[in-house]
Design a protein around this motif. Structure first.
Motif, short mmCIF file in Angstrom:
data_model
loop_
_atom_site.label_atom_id
_atom_site.label_comp_id
_atom_site.label_asym_id
_atom_site.label_seq_id
_atom_site.Cartn_x
_atom_site.Cartn_y
_atom_site.Cartn_z
N VAL A 20 61.83 126.61 41.62
CA VAL A 20 63.22 127.73 42.29
C VAL A 20 63.04 129.14 41.88
O VAL A 20 63.71 129.92 42.84
CB VAL A 20 64.67 127.83 41.29
CG1 VAL A 20 64.82 126.31 42.12
CG2 VAL A 20 64.71 127.42 39.94
N TYR A 21 62.50 129.72 40.69
CA TYR A 21 62.37 130.90 40.75
C TYR A 21 60.83 131.73 41.74
O TYR A 21 61.56 132.77 42.20
CB TYR A 21 61.06 131.25 39.47
CG TYR A 21 61.97 130.81 38.13
CD1 TYR A 21 62.82 131.00 37.01
CD2 TYR A 21 61.68 129.41 37.56
CE1 TYR A 21 63.73 130.78 36.73
CE2 TYR A 21 62.47 128.53 36.22
CZ TYR A 21 63.64 129.40 35.93
OH TYR A 21 64.20 129.63 34.80
N LEU A 23 61.09 130.58 45.56
CA LEU A 23 62.19 130.89 46.05
C LEU A 23 63.00 131.85 46.23
O LEU A 23 63.21 132.92 46.56
CB LEU A 23 62.92 130.07 46.62
CG LEU A 23 64.13 130.13 48.12
CD1 LEU A 23 63.63 131.01 48.92
CD2 LEU A 23 64.60 128.93 48.12
N LYS A 24 63.15 132.14 44.67
CA LYS A 24 64.36 133.89 44.79
C LYS A 24 63.43 134.84 44.11
O LYS A 24 64.04 135.71 44.79
CB LYS A 24 64.44 133.80 42.86
CG LYS A 24 65.70 134.26 42.77
CD LYS A 24 66.91 134.29 43.34
CE LYS A 24 68.02 135.29 42.82
NZ LYS A 24 68.24 136.43 43.07
N ARG A 26 60.74 135.22 46.27
CA ARG A 26 60.69 136.07 47.96
C ARG A 26 62.45 136.59 48.47
O ARG A 26 62.10 137.54 49.24
CB ARG A 26 60.80 134.45 48.59
CG ARG A 26 59.48 134.53 48.85
CD ARG A 26 57.73 134.44 49.41
NE ARG A 26 58.21 134.75 50.89
CZ ARG A 26 57.87 134.19 51.41
NH1 ARG A 26 57.31 133.37 51.49
NH2 ARG A 26 58.71 134.58 53.07
N LEU A 27 63.40 135.89 48.27
CA LEU A 27 64.76 135.91 48.40
C LEU A 27 64.92 137.88 47.59
O LEU A 27 65.39 138.76 48.82
CB LEU A 27 65.99 135.55 48.46
CG LEU A 27 65.94 134.07 49.11
CD1 LEU A 27 66.64 132.78 48.26
CD2 LEU A 27 65.60 133.85 50.14
N ASP A 28 64.52 137.67 47.22
CA ASP A 28 64.97 139.59 46.47
C ASP A 28 63.39 140.37 46.72
O ASP A 28 63.87 141.93 46.78
CB ASP A 28 64.50 138.54 44.67
CG ASP A 28 65.98 138.76 44.10
OD1 ASP A 28 66.28 137.71 44.65
OD2 ASP A 28 65.15 138.09 43.02
N ILE A 50 72.63 126.52 48.30
CA ILE A 50 71.63 127.26 48.01
C ILE A 50 72.03 128.41 48.54
O ILE A 50 72.15 127.96 50.47
CB ILE A 50 70.01 127.09 48.07
CG1 ILE A 50 69.79 126.01 47.04
CG2 ILE A 50 69.54 129.03 47.51
CD1 ILE A 50 68.71 125.62 47.18
N TRP A 110 67.96 124.98 41.03
CA TRP A 110 68.84 126.39 40.96
C TRP A 110 70.27 126.85 40.93
O TRP A 110 70.56 127.59 39.94
CB TRP A 110 68.39 126.08 42.60
CG TRP A 110 68.81 127.59 43.73
CD1 TRP A 110 70.73 128.49 43.51
CD2 TRP A 110 67.91 128.59 43.82
NE1 TRP A 110 70.66 129.16 44.27
CE2 TRP A 110 69.42 129.52 44.71
CE3 TRP A 110 67.17 128.73 44.33
CZ2 TRP A 110 68.98 131.08 45.03
CZ3 TRP A 110 66.45 130.13 45.06
CH2 TRP A 110 67.24 130.52 45.95
N PHE A 115 71.10 131.20 39.94
CA PHE A 115 70.70 131.74 40.88
C PHE A 115 72.04 130.84 42.32
O PHE A 115 72.91 130.25 41.83
CB PHE A 115 69.64 130.87 41.74
CG PHE A 115 68.81 131.03 41.02
CD1 PHE A 115 68.24 132.68 40.26
CD2 PHE A 115 67.71 130.47 41.16
CE1 PHE A 115 67.38 133.02 39.59
CE2 PHE A 115 66.79 131.34 40.47
CZ PHE A 115 66.31 132.37 39.98
#
Length: 127
Positions: A20-21, A23-24, A26-28, A50, A110, A115
């Motif tokens: 999950v880190y 993906l986070k 990438r989103l950040d 999510i 997640w 998150f």
């Protein structure tokens, strides 16, 4: 070649299986050019998912993904359990999607790290 090769940061590379880190991060990064797919039952999706993910239940996955997503798009997929996630990723790869990552631990992982999640509100009719 630039004299400052590390001056321009780049987002983390996509992996076949992600935490999950990952993906986070990438989103950040902002404007990450990715799609998060929730393959769980639509009722589970409506209850909690999510933030930013789209619902494509397993039984509709390929029929919905092929006409709506570019084969080269980065896809992060999650299900109720890791085995369901792996099955969905295999279906997507077999259908021709080039960049598919299995989100290990799915929604539970997640949520466990705090998150953001969202839900689809519903209205009770009657009374």
């Amino acid at each position: 070649m630039s004299p400052f090769p590390n001056l321009i940061p780049t987002p983390p590379p996509m992996k076949a299986r992600s935490l999950v880190y990952d993906l986070k991060a990438r989103l950040d990064w902002g404007e990450p050019a990715l799609t998060i797919i929730d393959v769980r039952d639509r009722n589970l999706f409506n209850t909690s998912h999510i933030m930013g993910s789209i619902s494509m239940p397993m039984n509709e996955l390929i029929d919905r993904a092929l006409p709506s997503l570019v084969l080269s798009r980065d896809l992060y997929v999650y299900g109720e359990i890791d085995e369901e996630t792996a099955e969905a990723a295999t279906k997507l790869r077999t259908a021709g999607f080039e960049n598919v990552s299995e989100l290990r631990g799915g929604l539970a992982a997640w949520k466990a790290v705090g998150f953001p999640v969202e839900a689809i509100p519903y209205t009770v009719i009657g009374n």
